[in-house]
Design a protein around this motif. Structure first.
Motif, PDB file in Angstrom:
ATOM      1  N   LEU A  81      20.670  46.128  16.303  1.00  0.00           N
ATOM      2  CA  LEU A  81      22.127  46.227  16.384  1.00  0.00           C
ATOM      3  C   LEU A  81      22.543  47.519  17.075  1.00  0.00           C
ATOM      4  O   LEU A  81      23.426  47.515  17.943  1.00  0.00           O
ATOM      5  CB  LEU A  81      22.744  46.154  14.990  1.00  0.00           C
ATOM      6  N   GLN A  82      21.902  48.621  16.716  1.00  0.00           N
ATOM      7  CA  GLN A  82      22.273  49.897  17.324  1.00  0.00           C
ATOM      8  C   GLN A  82      21.976  49.903  18.821  1.00  0.00           C
ATOM      9  O   GLN A  82      22.744  50.456  19.615  1.00  0.00           O
ATOM     10  CB  GLN A  82      21.543  51.042  16.630  1.00  0.00           C
ATOM     11  N   ASP A  83      20.887  49.260  19.208  1.00  0.00           N
ATOM     12  CA  ASP A  83      20.550  49.182  20.636  1.00  0.00           C
ATOM     13  C   ASP A  83      21.576  48.360  21.415  1.00  0.00           C
ATOM     14  O   ASP A  83      21.780  48.588  22.607  1.00  0.00           O
ATOM     15  CB  ASP A  83      19.161  48.559  20.816  1.00  0.00           C
ATOM     16  N   ARG A  84      22.195  47.398  20.733  1.00  0.00           N
ATOM     17  CA  ARG A  84      23.137  46.507  21.423  1.00  0.00           C
ATOM     18  C   ARG A  84      24.504  47.166  21.634  1.00  0.00           C
ATOM     19  O   ARG A  84      25.173  46.896  22.643  1.00  0.00           O
ATOM     20  CB  ARG A  84      23.305  45.203  20.642  1.00  0.00           C
ATOM     21  N   VAL A  85      24.942  47.985  20.679  1.00  0.00           N
ATOM     22  CA  VAL A  85      26.235  48.685  20.818  1.00  0.00           C
ATOM     23  C   VAL A  85      26.045  50.176  20.529  1.00  0.00           C
ATOM     24  O   VAL A  85      26.644  50.722  19.593  1.00  0.00           O
ATOM     25  CB  VAL A  85      27.308  48.071  19.894  1.00  0.00           C
ATOM     26  N   PRO A  86      25.219  50.878  21.302  1.00  0.00           N
ATOM     27  CA  PRO A  86      24.896  52.278  20.995  1.00  0.00           C
ATOM     28  C   PRO A  86      26.094  53.212  21.032  1.00  0.00           C
ATOM     29  O   PRO A  86      26.128  54.215  20.310  1.00  0.00           O
ATOM     30  CB  PRO A  86      23.873  52.642  22.079  1.00  0.00           C
ATOM     31  N   ASP A  87      27.088  52.909  21.857  1.00  0.00           N
ATOM     32  CA  ASP A  87      28.241  53.796  21.974  1.00  0.00           C
ATOM     33  C   ASP A  87      29.202  53.665  20.791  1.00  0.00           C
ATOM     34  O   ASP A  87      30.067  54.520  20.601  1.00  0.00           O
ATOM     35  CB  ASP A  87      29.008  53.498  23.264  1.00  0.00           C
ATOM     36  N   LEU A  88      29.063  52.601  20.002  1.00  0.00           N
ATOM     37  CA  LEU A  88      29.994  52.347  18.911  1.00  0.00           C
ATOM     38  C   LEU A  88      29.439  52.726  17.547  1.00  0.00           C
ATOM     39  O   LEU A  88      30.207  52.894  16.591  1.00  0.00           O
ATOM     40  CB  LEU A  88      30.398  50.870  18.897  1.00  0.00           C
ATOM     41  N   LEU A  89      28.112  52.843  17.432  1.00  0.00           N
ATOM     42  CA  LEU A  89      27.493  53.063  16.121  1.00  0.00           C
ATOM     43  C   LEU A  89      26.580  54.283  16.136  1.00  0.00           C
ATOM     44  O   LEU A  89      25.491  54.245  16.711  1.00  0.00           O
ATOM     45  CB  LEU A  89      26.678  51.831  15.703  1.00  0.00           C
ATOM     46  N   PRO A  90      26.984  55.379  15.490  1.00  0.00           N
ATOM     47  CA  PRO A  90      26.097  56.546  15.418  1.00  0.00           C
ATOM     48  C   PRO A  90      24.856  56.304  14.567  1.00  0.00           C
ATOM     49  O   PRO A  90      23.826  56.925  14.782  1.00  0.00           O
ATOM     50  CB  PRO A  90      26.994  57.629  14.806  1.00  0.00           C
ATOM     51  N   GLN A  91      24.943  55.399  13.588  1.00  0.00           N
ATOM     52  CA  GLN A  91      23.773  55.073  12.766  1.00  0.00           C
ATOM     53  C   GLN A  91      23.968  53.711  12.115  1.00  0.00           C
ATOM     54  O   GLN A  91      25.097  53.246  11.935  1.00  0.00           O
ATOM     55  CB  GLN A  91      23.543  56.127  11.681  1.00  0.00           C
ATOM     56  N   VAL A  92      22.855  53.057  11.785  1.00  0.00           N
ATOM     57  CA  VAL A  92      22.890  51.762  11.108  1.00  0.00           C
ATOM     58  C   VAL A  92      21.915  51.803   9.944  1.00  0.00           C
ATOM     59  O   VAL A  92      20.766  52.205  10.103  1.00  0.00           O
ATOM     60  CB  VAL A  92      22.505  50.605  12.060  1.00  0.00           C
ATOM     61  N   THR A  93      22.373  51.398   8.758  1.00  0.00           N
ATOM     62  CA  THR A  93      21.504  51.309   7.588  1.00  0.00           C
ATOM     63  C   THR A  93      21.502  49.863   7.085  1.00  0.00           C
ATOM     64  O   THR A  93      22.502  49.160   7.202  1.00  0.00           O
ATOM     65  CB  THR A  93      21.972  52.248   6.467  1.00  0.00           C
ATOM     66  N   VAL A  94      20.378  49.447   6.548  1.00  0.00           N
ATOM     67  CA  VAL A  94      20.198  48.061   6.117  1.00  0.00           C
ATOM     68  C   VAL A  94      19.743  48.051   4.663  1.00  0.00           C
ATOM     69  O   VAL A  94      18.926  48.885   4.255  1.00  0.00           O
ATOM     70  CB  VAL A  94      19.161  47.330   6.997  1.00  0.00           C
ATOM     71  N   GLY A  95      20.261  47.111   3.879  1.00  0.00           N
ATOM     72  CA  GLY A  95      19.865  46.993   2.477  1.00  0.00           C
ATOM     73  C   GLY A  95      19.828  45.553   2.024  1.00  0.00           C
ATOM     74  O   GLY A  95      20.408  44.666   2.664  1.00  0.00           O
ATOM     75  N   ASN A  96      19.161  45.320   0.925  1.00  0.00           N
ATOM     76  CA  ASN A  96      19.094  43.984   0.334  1.00  0.00           C
ATOM     77  C   ASN A  96      20.445  43.611  -0.264  1.00  0.00           C
ATOM     78  O   ASN A  96      21.125  44.432  -0.869  1.00  0.00           O
ATOM     79  CB  ASN A  96      18.019  43.962  -0.754  1.00  0.00           C
ATOM     80  N   VAL A  97      20.837  42.341  -0.106  1.00  0.00           N
ATOM     81  CA  VAL A  97      22.179  41.915  -0.513  1.00  0.00           C
ATOM     82  C   VAL A  97      22.420  42.087  -2.014  1.00  0.00           C
ATOM     83  O   VAL A  97      23.500  42.529  -2.426  1.00  0.00           O
ATOM     84  CB  VAL A  97      22.450  40.458  -0.056  1.00  0.00           C
ATOM     85  N   ALA A  98      21.458  41.758  -2.851  1.00  0.00           N
ATOM     86  CA  ALA A  98      21.659  41.896  -4.300  1.00  0.00           C
ATOM     87  C   ALA A  98      21.805  43.363  -4.688  1.00  0.00           C
ATOM     88  O   ALA A  98      22.648  43.727  -5.519  1.00  0.00           O
ATOM     89  CB  ALA A  98      20.493  41.260  -5.058  1.00  0.00           C
ATOM     90  N   ASP A  99      21.004  44.216  -4.077  1.00  0.00           N
ATOM     91  CA  ASP A  99      21.068  45.643  -4.350  1.00  0.00           C
ATOM     92  C   ASP A  99      22.431  46.205  -3.970  1.00  0.00           C
ATOM     93  O   ASP A  99      23.037  46.993  -4.712  1.00  0.00           O
ATOM     94  CB  ASP A  99      19.954  46.339  -3.559  1.00  0.00           C
ATOM     95  N   LEU A 100      22.957  45.772  -2.824  1.00  0.00           N
ATOM     96  CA  LEU A 100      24.238  46.295  -2.361  1.00  0.00           C
ATOM     97  C   LEU A 100      25.413  45.689  -3.134  1.00  0.00           C
ATOM     98  O   LEU A 100      26.434  46.343  -3.317  1.00  0.00           O
ATOM     99  CB  LEU A 100      24.387  46.059  -0.860  1.00  0.00           C
ATOM    100  N   CYS A 101      25.282  44.455  -3.591  1.00  0.00           N
ATOM    101  CA  CYS A 101      26.312  43.887  -4.473  1.00  0.00           C
ATOM    102  C   CYS A 101      26.384  44.667  -5.777  1.00  0.00           C
ATOM    103  O   CYS A 101      27.483  44.924  -6.301  1.00  0.00           O
ATOM    104  CB  CYS A 101      26.015  42.417  -4.754  1.00  0.00           C
ATOM    105  N   ALA A 102      25.226  45.033  -6.307  1.00  0.00           N
ATOM    106  CA  ALA A 102      25.210  45.845  -7.531  1.00  0.00           C
ATOM    107  C   ALA A 102      25.882  47.184  -7.288  1.00  0.00           C
ATOM    108  O   ALA A 102      26.676  47.661  -8.118  1.00  0.00           O
ATOM    109  CB  ALA A 102      23.770  46.048  -8.004  1.00  0.00           C
ATOM    110  N   LEU A 103      25.583  47.805  -6.152  1.00  0.00           N
ATOM    111  CA  LEU A 103      26.212  49.083  -5.803  1.00  0.00           C
ATOM    112  C   LEU A 103      27.727  48.941  -5.722  1.00  0.00           C
ATOM    113  O   LEU A 103      28.475  49.780  -6.244  1.00  0.00           O
ATOM    114  CB  LEU A 103      25.656  49.573  -4.456  1.00  0.00           C
TER     115      LEU A 103
END
Length: 394
Positions: free
Chosen positions: A177-199
């Motif tokens: 994703l970052q390679d596709r829109v490098p000018d728009l995203l300074p960083q990209v983080t990825v997480g598991n959906v259940a973990d992030l729903c809990a957060l």
């Protein structure tokens, strides 16, 4: 002997604590911040001035209070000017949102998920981000992006090691994703959906104020987000919470992971549809199919009722084991398991009462998410904001 923290380190820690408080609580007066954070008025004033100086918060006089004396300034997160992008890659859908500081959803898009490798999912995410970026004020700034995905995600670099129901293996989703829109995203983080729903639910939803929770998320697969002592439990590499592959029926059905009798095979979408005699239907899929079975059970369909009871029984069986292991205050049922739980709450509670230890179950509450299907997006946004909140001037 290690020297104590320097004045600059203490200042940065205090800036992070104050910004996080405003981010989570929303607008709040300087007086309340003084009380909540345990710092003196002059320190709060200096910290808020620093954050306002870099555009992270704004300060203004409150509306007429009717009280004597000069009113305390109100501090607000700069939601329109500081934002992240959040994406949720689900089995059937892709959803993308722009979320401002303070957890405010400013814009949102969604589409059917393209089949194939992760690069196929990256295209619509990147397109949505580009569309939304075109509507943003020139003075606003993007902090980064967070992605919630159904699969095993390596914590260090966001590599999706395995997404069995997405058909993914070792997919560098964040980098793609970052390679596709490098000018728009300074960083990209990825997480598991259940973990992030809990957060998300812990930060802004039904679990606010609870430091020990389990969020059980279901669709075709099953996973859990676990928070213990106020901290996410993700394991050594980030793969913790794969409760769907906890074996509950050794002589049960084969699972896509290669094992047999996994919890997922007893409570996942396919399990309910199979028990209801609807696994061969191609007209409806996913959440719609689950809702159709639950609705049929509510209208008196005996086969659907038996299916709901069966899956509810297995759902309670697994939850009872998790309650014994983690002793949570709260268990939340998300994804399609929300509807299954609501239809089979009696079976779930009965199993919990018969299997779990009295000491571990006596205070546990069973709930559905407050944030609904937005929990994954809100959690992905919280993940993307994490570095900023840890060090606002970093």
């Amino acid at each position: 002997m290690r020297a104590g923290p320097s004045q600059e380190e203490i200042r940065r820690q205090n800036l992070g604590a104050l910004l996080r408080f405003v981010h989570v609580r929303g607008q709040i007066s300087r007086a309340e911040l003084t009380s909540e954070l345990g710092l003196n008025r002059s320190t709060i004033g200096a910290l808020t001035a620093d954050l306002a100086g870099v555009g992270l918060v704004s300060e203004e006089a409150p509306r007429e209070t009717g009280r004597a004396g000069r009113p305390s300034l109100v501090v607000r997160p700069s939601s329109e000017l500081v934002y992240v992008y959040a994406a949720s890659v689900e089995v059937d859908r892709i959803r993308v949102a722009r979320v401002g500081l303070g957890g405010v959803v400013l814009d949102q898009r969604e589409a059917a998920r393209p089949r194939g490798e992760a690069i196929e999912a990256v295209r619509p995410i990147a397109d949505f981000i580009a569309e939304m970026a075109g509507t943003v004020d020139a003075e606003a700034r993007c902090i980064g992006a967070g992605i919630a995905v159904c699969g095993l995600v390596r914590r260090d670099d966001g590599l999706v090691r395995l997404g069995p129901h997405l058909g993914w293996l070792d997919e560098p989703l964040g980098h793609a994703l970052q390679d596709r829109v490098p000018d728009l995203l300074p960083q990209v983080t990825v997480g598991n959906v259940a973990d992030l729903c809990a957060l998300a639910e812990h930060t802004r939803g039904v679990a606010v104020g609870c430091d020990n929770i389990i969020y059980v998320y279901g669709d075709v697969g099953v996973g859990a987000g676990i928070i213990a002592g106020g901290r996410r439990v993700t394991g050594h590499g980030g793969y913790g919470g794969e409760v769907g592959h906890m074996v509950v029926n050794p002589h049960g059905r084969a699972c896509g992971c290669g094992s047999r009798g996994c919890w997922e095979t007893e409570i996942g979408e396919y399990a309910l549809l199979r028990a209801a005699g609807r696994d061969g239907e191609g007209r409806i899929q996913g959440a719609e199919a689950i809702l159709a079975v639950v609705d049929a059970a509510a209208r008196g369909d005996a086969t659907a009722q038996a299916a709901v009871r069966q899956v509810g029984d297995w759902l309670g069986f697994g939850v009872a084991n998790l309650v014994n292991i983690f002793n949570p205050e709260l268990v939340i049922f998300g994804g399609t398991l929300r509807d299954v739980y609501l239809a089979a709450a009696a079976q779930v509670r009965s199993r919990l009462n018969s299997i779990s230890l009295p000491a571990t179950r006596e205070h546990v509450r069973l709930r559905t998410p407050k944030l609904g299907r937005d929990a994954a997006l809100i959690g992905a946004a919280e993940l993307a904001f994490e570095n900023l909140l840890a060090d606002p001037l970093g």
